[in-house]
Every structure is written in C-alpha cells, then in structure tokens.
Design a protein around this motif. Structure first.
Motif, PDB file in Angstrom:
ATOM      1  N   SER A   1       0.870  -1.164   0.000  1.00  0.00           N
ATOM      2  CA  SER A   1       0.000   0.000   0.000  1.00  0.00           C
ATOM      3  C   SER A   1       0.914   1.224   0.000  1.00  0.00           C
ATOM      4  CB  SER A   1      -0.889   0.002   1.247  1.00  0.00           C
ATOM      5  OG  SER A   1      -0.100   0.254   2.407  1.00  0.00           O
ATOM      6  N   PRO A   2       0.385   2.419  -0.185  1.00  0.00           N
ATOM      7  CA  PRO A   2       1.272   3.589  -0.127  1.00  0.00           C
ATOM      8  C   PRO A   2       1.996   3.731   1.212  1.00  0.00           C
ATOM      9  CG  PRO A   2      -0.787   4.178  -1.181  1.00  0.00           C
ATOM     10  CD  PRO A   2      -0.968   2.784  -0.641  1.00  0.00           C
ATOM     11  N   GLU A   3       1.466   3.109   2.268  1.00  0.00           N
ATOM     12  CA  GLU A   3       2.048   3.278   3.599  1.00  0.00           C
ATOM     13  C   GLU A   3       2.882   2.097   4.070  1.00  0.00           C
ATOM     14  OE1 GLU A   3      -1.447   3.453   3.249  1.00  0.00           O
ATOM     15  OE2 GLU A   3      -1.334   5.583   2.746  1.00  0.00           O
ATOM     16  N   ARG A   4       2.701   0.914   3.454  1.00  0.00           N
ATOM     17  CA  ARG A   4       3.345  -0.272   4.016  1.00  0.00           C
ATOM     18  C   ARG A   4       3.705  -1.274   2.924  1.00  0.00           C
ATOM     19  NH1 ARG A   4       0.508  -3.418   8.942  1.00  0.00           N
ATOM     20  NH2 ARG A   4       1.205  -1.506   9.967  1.00  0.00           N
ATOM     21  N   LEU A   5       4.879  -1.896   3.097  1.00  0.00           N
ATOM     22  CA  LEU A   5       5.320  -3.002   2.249  1.00  0.00           C
ATOM     23  C   LEU A   5       5.514  -4.212   3.155  1.00  0.00           C
ATOM     24  CD1 LEU A   5       6.280  -3.994  -0.557  1.00  0.00           C
ATOM     25  CD2 LEU A   5       8.577  -3.204   0.070  1.00  0.00           C
ATOM     26  N   SER A   6       4.733  -5.271   2.921  1.00  0.00           N
ATOM     27  CA  SER A   6       4.774  -6.419   3.815  1.00  0.00           C
ATOM     28  C   SER A   6       4.916  -7.716   3.032  1.00  0.00           C
ATOM     29  CB  SER A   6       3.527  -6.462   4.700  1.00  0.00           C
ATOM     30  OG  SER A   6       2.352  -6.537   3.909  1.00  0.00           O
ATOM     31  N   LEU A   7       5.271  -8.774   3.755  1.00  0.00           N
ATOM     32  CA  LEU A   7       5.613 -10.046   3.119  1.00  0.00           C
ATOM     33  C   LEU A   7       5.090 -11.220   3.931  1.00  0.00           C
ATOM     34  CD1 LEU A   7       9.006 -11.280   1.769  1.00  0.00           C
ATOM     35  CD2 LEU A   7       8.155 -12.282   3.883  1.00  0.00           C
ATOM     36  N   ARG A   8       4.672 -12.254   3.211  1.00  0.00           N
ATOM     37  CA  ARG A   8       4.474 -13.587   3.757  1.00  0.00           C
ATOM     38  C   ARG A   8       5.156 -14.552   2.797  1.00  0.00           C
ATOM     39  NH1 ARG A   8      -1.909 -14.164   4.879  1.00  0.00           N
ATOM     40  NH2 ARG A   8      -1.276 -15.914   6.221  1.00  0.00           N
ATOM     41  N   ALA A   9       5.700 -15.624   3.294  1.00  0.00           N
ATOM     42  CA  ALA A   9       6.336 -16.623   2.442  1.00  0.00           C
ATOM     43  C   ALA A   9       5.773 -17.994   2.771  1.00  0.00           C
ATOM     44  CB  ALA A   9       7.855 -16.606   2.614  1.00  0.00           C
ATOM     45  N   TRP A  10       5.700 -18.846   1.742  1.00  0.00           N
ATOM     46  CA  TRP A  10       5.026 -20.133   1.854  1.00  0.00           C
ATOM     47  C   TRP A  10       5.898 -21.227   1.257  1.00  0.00           C
ATOM     48  CZ3 TRP A  10       0.462 -19.652   4.418  1.00  0.00           C
ATOM     49  CH2 TRP A  10      -0.122 -18.368   4.444  1.00  0.00           C
ATOM     50  N   ASP A  11       5.837 -22.419   1.832  1.00  0.00           N
ATOM     51  CA  ASP A  11       6.551 -23.530   1.233  1.00  0.00           C
ATOM     52  C   ASP A  11       5.631 -24.284   0.274  1.00  0.00           C
ATOM     53  OD1 ASP A  11       4.949 -25.302   2.683  1.00  0.00           O
ATOM     54  OD2 ASP A  11       6.536 -25.896   4.081  1.00  0.00           O
ATOM     55  N   SER A  12       6.150 -25.343  -0.326  1.00  0.00           N
ATOM     56  CA  SER A  12       5.415 -26.048  -1.375  1.00  0.00           C
ATOM     57  C   SER A  12       4.262 -26.882  -0.834  1.00  0.00           C
ATOM     58  CB  SER A  12       6.375 -26.954  -2.158  1.00  0.00           C
ATOM     59  OG  SER A  12       6.990 -27.899  -1.294  1.00  0.00           O
ATOM     60  N   GLN A  13       4.139 -26.971   0.495  1.00  0.00           N
ATOM     61  CA  GLN A  13       3.019 -27.680   1.121  1.00  0.00           C
ATOM     62  C   GLN A  13       1.963 -26.710   1.659  1.00  0.00           C
ATOM     63  OE1 GLN A  13       3.128 -31.040   0.696  1.00  0.00           O
ATOM     64  NE2 GLN A  13       5.013 -30.460  -0.381  1.00  0.00           N
ATOM     65  N   GLY A  14       2.184 -25.412   1.443  1.00  0.00           N
ATOM     66  CA  GLY A  14       1.225 -24.418   1.913  1.00  0.00           C
ATOM     67  C   GLY A  14       1.448 -23.948   3.331  1.00  0.00           C
ATOM     68  N   LYS A  15       2.595 -24.269   3.907  1.00  0.00           N
ATOM     69  CA  LYS A  15       2.914 -23.820   5.261  1.00  0.00           C
ATOM     70  C   LYS A  15       3.587 -22.449   5.215  1.00  0.00           C
ATOM     71  CE  LYS A  15       5.822 -24.965   9.258  1.00  0.00           C
ATOM     72  NZ  LYS A  15       6.839 -25.906   9.790  1.00  0.00           N
TER      73      LYS A  15
ATOM     74  N   ASP B   1       7.434 -17.530   6.724  1.00  0.00           N
ATOM     75  CA  ASP B   1       7.960 -16.212   7.096  1.00  0.00           C
ATOM     76  C   ASP B   1       6.842 -15.196   7.000  1.00  0.00           C
ATOM     77  OD1 ASP B   1       9.806 -14.287   7.863  1.00  0.00           O
ATOM     78  OD2 ASP B   1      10.685 -14.050   5.877  1.00  0.00           O
ATOM     79  N   ARG B   2       6.952 -14.159   7.828  1.00  0.00           N
ATOM     80  CA  ARG B   2       6.008 -13.035   7.780  1.00  0.00           C
ATOM     81  C   ARG B   2       6.716 -11.817   8.337  1.00  0.00           C
ATOM     82  NH1 ARG B   2      -0.198 -12.440   9.367  1.00  0.00           N
ATOM     83  NH2 ARG B   2      -0.259 -14.623   8.715  1.00  0.00           N
ATOM     84  N   ALA B   3       6.587 -10.677   7.649  1.00  0.00           N
ATOM     85  CA  ALA B   3       7.279  -9.472   8.121  1.00  0.00           C
ATOM     86  C   ALA B   3       6.692  -8.227   7.463  1.00  0.00           C
ATOM     87  CB  ALA B   3       8.773  -9.553   7.800  1.00  0.00           C
ATOM     88  N   VAL B   4       6.787  -7.125   8.173  1.00  0.00           N
ATOM     89  CA  VAL B   4       6.597  -5.797   7.573  1.00  0.00           C
ATOM     90  C   VAL B   4       7.985  -5.325   7.158  1.00  0.00           C
ATOM     91  CG1 VAL B   4       5.907  -3.416   7.956  1.00  0.00           C
ATOM     92  CG2 VAL B   4       4.533  -5.284   8.922  1.00  0.00           C
ATOM     93  N   LEU B   5       8.191  -5.132   5.862  1.00  0.00           N
ATOM     94  CA  LEU B   5       9.510  -4.773   5.355  1.00  0.00           C
ATOM     95  C   LEU B   5       9.814  -3.293   5.510  1.00  0.00           C
ATOM     96  CD1 LEU B   5       9.564  -6.901   2.071  1.00  0.00           C
ATOM     97  CD2 LEU B   5      10.281  -7.561   4.382  1.00  0.00           C
ATOM     98  N   ALA B   6       8.800  -2.463   5.344  1.00  0.00           N
ATOM     99  CA  ALA B   6       9.016  -1.014   5.432  1.00  0.00           C
ATOM    100  C   ALA B   6       7.684  -0.318   5.638  1.00  0.00           C
ATOM    101  CB  ALA B   6       9.703  -0.482   4.183  1.00  0.00           C
ATOM    102  N   GLU B   7       7.726   0.808   6.302  1.00  0.00           N
ATOM    103  CA  GLU B   7       6.529   1.625   6.500  1.00  0.00           C
ATOM    104  C   GLU B   7       6.887   3.089   6.295  1.00  0.00           C
ATOM    105  OE1 GLU B   7       3.484  -0.094   9.606  1.00  0.00           O
ATOM    106  OE2 GLU B   7       5.477  -0.082  10.504  1.00  0.00           O
ATOM    107  N   ARG B   8       5.903   3.854   5.878  1.00  0.00           N
ATOM    108  CA  ARG B   8       6.077   5.302   5.769  1.00  0.00           C
ATOM    109  C   ARG B   8       4.826   5.983   6.306  1.00  0.00           C
ATOM    110  NH1 ARG B   8       7.934   7.167   1.198  1.00  0.00           N
ATOM    111  NH2 ARG B   8       8.688   5.200   0.344  1.00  0.00           N
ATOM    112  N   PRO B   9       4.971   7.179   6.852  1.00  0.00           N
ATOM    113  CA  PRO B   9       3.816   7.857   7.428  1.00  0.00           C
ATOM    114  C   PRO B   9       2.795   8.246   6.359  1.00  0.00           C
ATOM    115  CG  PRO B   9       5.709   9.326   7.366  1.00  0.00           C
ATOM    116  CD  PRO B   9       6.211   7.968   6.981  1.00  0.00           C
ATOM    117  N   ARG B  10       1.541   8.297   6.749  1.00  0.00           N
ATOM    118  CA  ARG B  10       0.516   8.776   5.826  1.00  0.00           C
ATOM    119  C   ARG B  10       0.755  10.238   5.505  1.00  0.00           C
ATOM    120  NH1 ARG B  10      -4.088   5.678   5.333  1.00  0.00           N
ATOM    121  NH2 ARG B  10      -4.179   3.833   6.665  1.00  0.00           N
ATOM    122  N   PRO B  11       0.489  10.651   4.240  1.00  0.00           N
ATOM    123  CA  PRO B  11       0.701  12.054   3.888  1.00  0.00           C
ATOM    124  C   PRO B  11      -0.271  12.974   4.597  1.00  0.00           C
ATOM    125  CG  PRO B  11      -0.364  10.856   2.104  1.00  0.00           C
ATOM    126  CD  PRO B  11       0.024   9.842   3.138  1.00  0.00           C
TER     127      PRO B  11
END
Length: 292
Positions: free
Chosen positions: A265-279, A282-292
């Motif tokens: 989104s304009p305010e947040r870059l986030s991640l989830r990662a999955w293996d080949s079995q659907g598990k 990983d999960r993380a917020v990579l970066a955030e910026r304040p709302r304008p």
C-alpha cells in the motif's frame, strides 16, 4: 423523517455526480485514491526444473491467488533449466502455472545464468508471457515501481547502470523494488557479492530502493534491513535445493521449496512466504512510511 430521507439520498446523488463527471475533479480523485486496494504480487526464482517440486510450488501460488488475488508474478531468473531452451516451455512454465495463466495473472521475468545459454536469452525476451520489455526494463504498478535487471556477467553493465540511475531518479513511486537473478547479500552457497555491492548498493540507497529480489541461491532468505534495503532470495521455485546457514545479516533463512507473497500500500510493504506444502515460513513488515 424528511431530514433522514434527504440524508439517504446523498450517496445516490454523489454517485450520480461522479458517473456524469459533474463532481469536482479533486473530490473524484480523493475518492478514487481512497478506494485503491494494495498491490499484491508473488515472487519466485530458479523455477524451471519442470518437475514435481516446481509443480507443487505452482499449486500453492495458485492457492494463494484464489484466496487473495494477486496482480502479477515476478520470476527471478533461471526460468528454464538447464539451458534456457524454449522447447521446454510447456513443462517449465505453462504447466506449473496453468491456473495463474488461465486467470490472466501477468508474469514478469529476468534472465538467469542458465537462461542465457540459448541465444543469450533472446528467445525468452521475445516470449510475451514472460513479460520482458528487454534485457532490463521498469514497470509501474500502483504504489510500486519495479526495476528488472540483467545481472549476468556478459551484460552491458555500464549502459544498464546509466539507465538504472536515470529511471530510479525519475521514479515517484512510494516503493521501489529492484529484481535481478544474482544475490548481493546472501548466507547461501555463493555468499555476499562485493562487486555487486559496489555497483548497485550506492544507487539503490541513494534513490530509496526498499527491496531487492533475486534467486541463484536455491533457498529462501530475507535479510534484516541493510542501510534501509531488504534483500530477499526466493530461489526455492523448483531447482535442487542447497544448504543455507543463517548469519548475522539474516532475518529468516531456510532451504525449502517456496515463494514469497508481497503486499504494497502507499504506507506499508509487507511479506508472507510459503513452502510447497502451503505452510507459512515467514512473515514481516519490510518497510513503513507515514501517511501524507
């Protein structure tokens, strides 16, 4: 009662004004921006094995899309093993990602070292479903601008760096994401690359790149932010796995067939990662910026 009836009419009146173009342009723009949903994309690399492991990853990618529709897929190179031969495109691309392709999800690829073994990768560049506008190219989608690089040793590095400097400087995207095949920071088989660090990191840091995505290492790794940049290795797309040993720069590192799901989104870059079995691995917020 009369006041309540008038209030109930307001949404319909506003909608009619928007549809007819009578609403002030500024108000229409604010409403459109408010309704904009985040950009969602998948990232995976070293995919082109054409075997059961690649197909398993592809099935999980499709499962994510069914639950939370994605806007595109980033392919981080080595799209066709062992030598980039387009005769293998059915097994290495069309079949593993058949559901995503049928749903109209666009793919955008870079060339890996195996891909350039056939005609220096030109057949892959010409293959429209790989979404490549050249050996290197940029793409703006919503709040993200992607910068796809050719990180192979035979590329014209000076011309590419000059182009990258120009397009990074011109970008107004809230999030800048660079994609290449080879690692810059890695705890895997190849390790850190001082040459790539010298060439690319100063540019990425200067122009506010938030994320670098790559493969080549056959594992998953997300670094801690290094001078504000996260380095994400998504090389678990199908090729034979290699051992990875988490180090001080690692936030998460493991050897498993996998892919990443990212949301911007304009305010947040986030991640989830999955293996080949659907598990979820990983999960993380990579970066955030304040709302304008």
């Amino acid at each position: 009662m009369r006041r309540r009836a008038l209030l109930q009419l307001v949404p319909a009146l506003v909608a009619g004004a928007v549809a007819s173009g009578l609403l002030l342009p500024g108000l229409r723009q604010v409403r459109a921006q408010g309704a904009q949903r985040p950009l969602r994309f998948l990232a995976v690399a070293d995919t082109g094995s054409g075997d059961a492991n690649q197909r398993a990853v592809g099935r999980q990618m499709a499962a994510v899309h069914r639950q939370r529709p994605v806007d595109l897929v980033v392919l981080g190179g080595d799209n066709i093993y062992p030598s980039g031969d387009m005769a293998l495109i059915e097994a290495t691309f069309r079949r593993p990602y058949a559901e995503l392709l049928a749903a109209g999800v666009p793919f955008h690829a870079v060339l890996g070292n195996h891909d350039i073994r056939t005609a220096n990768g030109e057949p892959q560049i010409a293959y429209k479903p790989f979404g490549m506008a050249g050996r290197w190219y940029n793409l703006r989608r919503g709040p993200v601008e992607f910068f796809f690089l050719d990180t192979n040793g035979n590329t014209d590095r000076q011309r590419q760096l000059s182009w990258l400097r120009t397009v990074l400087a011109a970008s107004t995207a809230p999030w800048k994401v660079v994609v290449g095949h080879h690692p810059i920071f890695s705890s895997g088989f190849y390790g850190n690359d001082p040459g790539a660090q010298a060439r690319l990191v100063p540019l990425m840091r200067r122009y506010g790149v938030a994320l670098y995505i790559n493969g080549h290492e056959h594992n998953y790794e997300r670094t801690r932010p290094i001078d504000g940049i996260t380095y994400l290795i998504v090389g678990g797309g199908g090729a034979s796995l290699r051992r990875v040993v988490p180090g001080p720069q690692s936030a998460r590192a493991l050897s498993t067939f996998s892919f990443a799901e990212l949301e911007a989104s304009p305010e947040r870059l986030s991640l989830r990662a999955w293996d080949s079995q659907g598990k979820e691995i990983d999960r993380a917020v990579l970066a955030e910026r304040p709302r304008p």
